[in-house]
Design an enzyme around this catalytic site. Structure first.
Site, mmCIF file in Angstrom:
data_model
loop_
_atom_site.group_PDB
_atom_site.id
_atom_site.type_symbol
_atom_site.label_atom_id
_atom_site.label_comp_id
_atom_site.label_asym_id
_atom_site.label_seq_id
_atom_site.Cartn_x
_atom_site.Cartn_y
_atom_site.Cartn_z
ATOM 1 N N TYR A 119 -6.582 24.143 -16.910
ATOM 2 C CA TYR A 119 -6.549 25.429 -17.616
ATOM 3 C C TYR A 119 -7.874 26.144 -17.373
ATOM 4 O O TYR A 119 -7.926 27.169 -16.708
ATOM 5 C CB TYR A 119 -6.285 25.220 -19.111
ATOM 6 C CG TYR A 119 -6.150 26.528 -19.872
ATOM 7 C CD1 TYR A 119 -4.964 27.257 -19.811
ATOM 8 C CD2 TYR A 119 -7.203 27.020 -20.629
ATOM 9 C CE1 TYR A 119 -4.848 28.458 -20.485
ATOM 10 C CE2 TYR A 119 -7.082 28.222 -21.306
ATOM 11 C CZ TYR A 119 -5.909 28.944 -21.233
ATOM 12 O OH TYR A 119 -5.790 30.133 -21.893
ATOM 13 N N SER A 147 2.832 14.648 -11.049
ATOM 14 C CA SER A 147 3.466 15.971 -11.149
ATOM 15 C C SER A 147 4.981 15.841 -11.056
ATOM 16 O O SER A 147 5.716 16.428 -11.850
ATOM 17 C CB SER A 147 2.948 16.891 -10.038
ATOM 18 O OG SER A 147 1.538 16.971 -10.082
#
Length: 301
Positions: free
Chosen positions: A110, A47
């Site tokens: 998602y 990240s």
């Protein structure tokens, strides 16, 4: 099987120039600094490495440069997670070709997958690579927690799933991962994802940390890890209390990749702090707050 990944493995910032291209000089400086500090491995394209803002071609470029530059000095982990199974398999194949030591895979962020679909997703990935796989649990960003029971099912079916990065803010979750998975498979690495969970992860029988502070304050996490190994618990606690200030930094902006780069620069590394959009440059007001936090942690004067 031996435990392959333990200790302090920083999720390395990706350094970009002003035109948003990989800054190889800056990246090399940061890699050398971290290896000299005594890290136990390096994790690229997590990240904090801004993988989610990159194209596949950009991710491959960073992975290849970093792996070659490290040149086997320490183990290299490449983040290959994404929202599509096929793309992850492609990135794993590339990681193997360039000589990476393992891959770190976040669950798709998602769709919330059913458990059977998520099992099949990781299963297909595991069956299509020889590389060791570390799972990456970050429910704040994915919206879906990876439970110890789920991880145990995966580990029982796929021996190349060898660890997990637990980016969760609950010691109980880490404890259960250790008691339910690591106790049965001692080679399985349980690594904290947040700075302030390193000490309790080690105390519970875990293996180390993959946290952002490794970029700019490796002496704190490495110091805690080494002190713990040497049973110098007083020193470990003293460093843990200094480290406890650092999570305040990550509330300054979102995504906080800019905060980490500014902290690295404030510690004396002459690197570009350029970030990929939608991340933006850190404001001067927030830079002042950041400096105060670093002072409280005893990292700058």
């Amino acid at each position: 099987m031996v435990n392959q990944f333990c200790g302090v493995i920083p999720p390395v910032s990706t350094i970009f120039d002003e035109s948003l291209q990989l800054d190889r000089t800056g990246m090399g400086q940061l890699i050398d600094f971290l290896i000299e500090a005594g890290v136990n491995g390096l994790f690229f394209l997590g990240s904090g490495g801004e993988f989610s803002q990159m194209s596949v071609a950009e991710r491959k470029e960073v992975a290849e440069f970093a792996t070659q530059y490290v040149n086997k000095r320490v183990p290299v982990l490449i983040g290959t997670g994404g929202t599509g199974t096929r793309e992850i398999i492609e990135l794993n194949k590339h990681a193997k070709e360039i000589g990476a030591d393992g891959v770190v895979i976040i669950n798709p962020y998602y769709w919330n997958l059913t458990e059977s679909n998520l099992l099949d997703h990781f299963g297909e990935i595991a069956e299509n690579t020889e590389l060791p796989i570390l799972l990456y649990n970050f429910p704040n960003l994915t919206g879906q927690d990876v439970s110890p029971e789920f991880v145990l099912q995966l580990v029982e079916k796929h021996p190349n799933i060898v660890g997990i990065k637990e980016t969760v803010d609950t010691a109980g979750h880490i404890r259960e991962m250790i008691l339910k998975v690591k106790e049965k498979y001692p080679h399985f690495s349980v690594l904290a994802g947040f700075d302030d969970h390193l000490f309790n992860t080690l105390a519970l029988g875990g293996d180390g940390v993959i946290s952002a502070s490794g970029n700019f304050a490796p002496e704190l996490t490495i110091g805690i890890y080494r002190a713990f190994q040497e049973k110098d618990y007083d020193k470990a606690i003293e460093l843990h209390r200094r480290l406890a200030y650092l999570p305040l930094m990550y509330k300054l902006d979102s995504p906080f990749v800019n905060v980490v780069k500014e902290a690295t620069r404030l510690r004396g590394m002459n690197i570009s702090t350029t970030v990929l959009p939608p991340a933006r440059a850190l404001s001067s007001e927030k830079k002042e707050v950041l400096a105060e936090i670093l002072k409280k942690a005893g990292l700058i004067e």
